[in-house]
Design a protein around this motif. Structure first.
Motif, PDB file in Angstrom:
ATOM      1  N   ALA A   1       0.754  -1.336  -0.026  1.00 53.03           N
ATOM      2  CA  ALA A   1      -0.151  -0.065  -0.067  1.00 53.03           C
ATOM      3  C   ALA A   1       0.973   1.159  -0.118  1.00 53.03           C
ATOM      4  CB  ALA A   1      -0.861  -0.096   1.200  1.00 53.03           C
ATOM      5  N   THR A   2       1.895   1.380   0.725  1.00 55.90           N
ATOM      6  CA  THR A   2       2.844   2.528   0.785  1.00 55.90           C
ATOM      7  C   THR A   2       3.456   2.670  -0.621  1.00 55.90           C
ATOM      8  OG1 THR A   2       3.255   1.780   3.180  1.00 55.90           O
ATOM      9  CG2 THR A   2       4.890   3.298   2.096  1.00 55.90           C
ATOM     10  N   ALA A   3       3.980   1.513  -1.166  1.00 51.82           N
ATOM     11  CA  ALA A   3       4.393   1.549  -2.539  1.00 51.82           C
ATOM     12  C   ALA A   3       3.559   2.206  -3.545  1.00 51.82           C
ATOM     13  CB  ALA A   3       5.046   0.216  -2.912  1.00 51.82           C
ATOM     14  N   ALA A   4       2.164   1.845  -3.419  1.00 51.17           N
ATOM     15  CA  ALA A   4       1.027   2.399  -4.266  1.00 51.17           C
ATOM     16  C   ALA A   4       0.957   3.742  -4.120  1.00 51.17           C
ATOM     17  CB  ALA A   4       0.005   1.588  -4.193  1.00 51.17           C
ATOM     18  N   ASP A   5       0.947   4.159  -2.843  1.00 48.71           N
ATOM     19  CA  ASP A   5       0.948   5.471  -2.656  1.00 48.71           C
ATOM     20  C   ASP A   5       2.093   6.421  -3.221  1.00 48.71           C
ATOM     21  OD1 ASP A   5      -1.596   5.097  -1.180  1.00 48.71           O
ATOM     22  OD2 ASP A   5      -0.484   4.826   0.874  1.00 48.71           O
ATOM     23  N   LEU A   6       3.087   5.865  -2.701  1.00 49.26           N
ATOM     24  CA  LEU A   6       4.383   6.420  -3.388  1.00 49.26           C
ATOM     25  C   LEU A   6       4.561   6.735  -4.809  1.00 49.26           C
ATOM     26  CD1 LEU A   6       7.272   4.847  -1.267  1.00 49.26           C
ATOM     27  CD2 LEU A   6       6.349   7.138  -0.878  1.00 49.26           C
ATOM     28  N   ARG A   7       3.844   5.684  -5.477  1.00 46.41           N
ATOM     29  CA  ARG A   7       3.737   5.678  -6.983  1.00 46.41           C
ATOM     30  C   ARG A   7       2.760   6.815  -7.478  1.00 46.41           C
ATOM     31  NH1 ARG A   7       4.780  -0.016  -6.825  1.00 46.41           N
ATOM     32  NH2 ARG A   7       2.329  -0.153  -6.939  1.00 46.41           N
TER      33      ARG A   7
ATOM     34  N   SER B   1       2.036   9.385  -5.699  1.00 50.95           N
ATOM     35  CA  SER B   1       2.756  10.958  -5.446  1.00 50.95           C
ATOM     36  C   SER B   1       3.674  11.392  -6.567  1.00 50.95           C
ATOM     37  CB  SER B   1       3.205  10.608  -4.011  1.00 50.95           C
ATOM     38  OG  SER B   1       2.377  10.334  -3.281  1.00 50.95           O
ATOM     39  N   VAL B   2       4.323  10.037  -6.994  1.00 54.21           N
ATOM     40  CA  VAL B   2       5.407  10.515  -7.973  1.00 54.21           C
ATOM     41  C   VAL B   2       4.712  10.818  -9.243  1.00 54.21           C
ATOM     42  CG1 VAL B   2       6.939   9.543  -9.639  1.00 54.21           C
ATOM     43  CG2 VAL B   2       7.160   9.023  -7.016  1.00 54.21           C
ATOM     44  N   ALA B   3       3.581  10.497  -9.663  1.00 48.91           N
ATOM     45  CA  ALA B   3       2.794  10.743 -10.705  1.00 48.91           C
ATOM     46  C   ALA B   3       2.361  12.113 -10.611  1.00 48.91           C
ATOM     47  CB  ALA B   3       1.773   9.624 -11.049  1.00 48.91           C
ATOM     48  N   LEU B   4       1.740  12.368  -9.434  1.00 49.49           N
ATOM     49  CA  LEU B   4       1.292  13.703  -9.236  1.00 49.49           C
ATOM     50  C   LEU B   4       2.240  14.958  -9.463  1.00 49.49           C
ATOM     51  CD1 LEU B   4      -1.380  13.077  -6.390  1.00 49.49           C
ATOM     52  CD2 LEU B   4      -1.819  13.532  -8.502  1.00 49.49           C
ATOM     53  N   LEU B   5       3.492  14.416  -8.919  1.00 55.26           N
ATOM     54  CA  LEU B   5       4.780  15.425  -8.918  1.00 55.26           C
ATOM     55  C   LEU B   5       5.034  15.557 -10.325  1.00 55.26           C
ATOM     56  CD1 LEU B   5       6.496  14.309  -5.815  1.00 55.26           C
ATOM     57  CD2 LEU B   5       5.520  16.449  -6.016  1.00 55.26           C
TER      58      LEU B   5
END
Length: 411
Positions: free
Chosen positions: A375-381, A383-387
């Motif tokens: 789940a953390t990895a999905a959130d991080l991905r 966030s990276v896409a939004l950035l």
């Protein structure tokens, strides 16, 4: 001597007149066909007598030419005597020869022939005795002696013909050799003229100066002299060789001529015995040669069989060599593959060791922690896409501002 001469003259005239009268009487009894036949026989006999006289003359000239010294005087005297006798009996002959021409039959140098007898009478022979010509009966020549004389003259004529033929052959060979030599000389002259025209007149012509330079002429003559000197040397060597061979052959001919002069019949008998012995030896050698040929045939047959077997063995051996070469190539390739496989095996062993160590050191995580990590990895991905989206928007805005600033500065 004059009295005997006059008696001989009167007896000759009487005999001649008697023979002429007898001949005229017999001619009157003949028919035209028989007379023509008799004339033809006379012509044939005259031809034969002419040939016989010619052969006798040749024989006398060859043996003793001095015997012919008084022959011409004897013939002239016989001609005069015949003419005198013809005048004495001319009145009788003219009365009986109105239909026939007797001049061709009664000739001073020919024999009188009786139609009733085919045989001919001899012409009275003449001899010169102490300067006086006397007529008499000479010795007769029989058929065997005539045949011998003719054979001798024929042999002499054949020998002379062979000598003339040999001489003509030698002359013909000499003329042929001279013609060949002249042909060779003409060919060499034509070749030299053609070479001179090509080298000097055509190639040596200077178009600028419109002449032939002297250097070309001198160089051509020098080269031609060198070629001529070399040819003269070759011809001298060849001439010396031919002279040596000629002297050698001349010496051999001389030795053979000397040997032929010193030979005796005993030498020929000895040579015959030696030839017979040599022929016997040759026969034995031929027999031995036949046996050797038979042995050679058997040996060739065995050789053929063994050669065929050897060829089969050689073919089998060649196949083995080819197989060995193929196996050697395969062995080299297998060695290379084995080295590659060994390297791969070493790397795989190393990887296996690392995997085993990692497996031994690995501890399986808890399921709940694993879920949280996912789940953390999905959130991080996200966030990276939004950035990344925000960065692209800022870059577009920056580009627009830069464009505006550039327009303002230009104005």
């Amino acid at each position: 001597m004059s009295q005997s001469h006059s008696q001989a003259h009167r007896s000759s005239i009487s005999q001649h007149s008697h023979s002429v009268s007898q001949f005229i009487n017999e001619v009157e009894e003949l028919s035209d066909a028989e007379l023509i036949k008799q004339v033809n026989n006379l012509k044939q006999q005259i031809k034969i007598l002419y040939l016989e006289n010619e052969i006798l003359e040749r024989t006398i000239i060859r043996l003793d030419p001095s015997l012919l010294h008084g022959l011409q005087q004897a013939l002239e005297y016989a001609t005069k005597l015949q003419s005198t006798s013809s005048l004495n009996v001319g009145s009788f002959v003219k009365s009986q020869t109105s239909k026939f021409n007797m001049d061709s039959l009664i000739s001073p140098s020919r024999m009188l022939t009786s139609p009733s007898r085919v045989s001919t009478k001899r012409v009275e022979s003449s001899a010169k005795v102490s300067g006086t010509v006397i007529f008499g009966t000479g010795p007769r020549i029989n058929v065997l002696e005539r045949s011998e004389l003719v054979s001798t003259e024929m042999e002499i004529l054949i020998s002379n013909l062979e000598k003339a033929r040999s001489k003509a052959a030698k002359k013909h060979a000499l003329l042929k050799a001279q013609l060949e030599e002249i042909g060779v000389r003409v060919a060499e002259v034509e070749k030299a003229v053609e070479m001179f025209n090509q080298v000097v007149l055509v190639e040596g012509w200077d178009k600028i100066a419109q002449r032939i330079p002297a250097e070309i002429w001198i160089r051509y003559m020098a080269e031609w002299m060198k070629i001529t000197d070399s040819q003269i040397g070759k011809l001298r060597l060849r001439t010396s060789t031919l002279n040596t061979q000629y002297s050698k052959l001349k010496g051999q001919i001389k030795v053979k001529a000397e040997l032929s002069e010193s030979l005796r019949p005993v030498d020929f008998e000895k040579l015959k015995i030696e030839n017979n012995e040599c022929l016997e030896i040759i026969d034995r050698k031929f027999q031995q040669l036949g046996e050797l040929k038979k042995m050679t045939g058997d040996a060739n047959l065995n050789l053929t069989v063994h050669k065929k077997a050897m060829m089969e063995q050689n073919a089998y051996l060649a196949d083995i060599f080819e197989t060995i070469k193929t196996k050697q190539k395969q062995t080299v390739e297998l060695d290379k593959e084995r080295a590659v496989i060994e390297r791969q095996a070493d790397s795989l062993e190393q990887q296996l060791a690392v995997v085993q160590k990692s497996r031994e050191a690995y501890i399986a995580p808890d399921v709940l922690e694993y879920t949280r990590a996912r789940a953390t990895a999905a959130d991080l991905r996200r966030s990276v896409a939004l950035l990344e989206n925000s960065v692209r928007v800022q870059q577009n805005a920056l580009a627009a501002l830069n464009n505006k600033l550039g327009i303002i500065i230009i104005n």
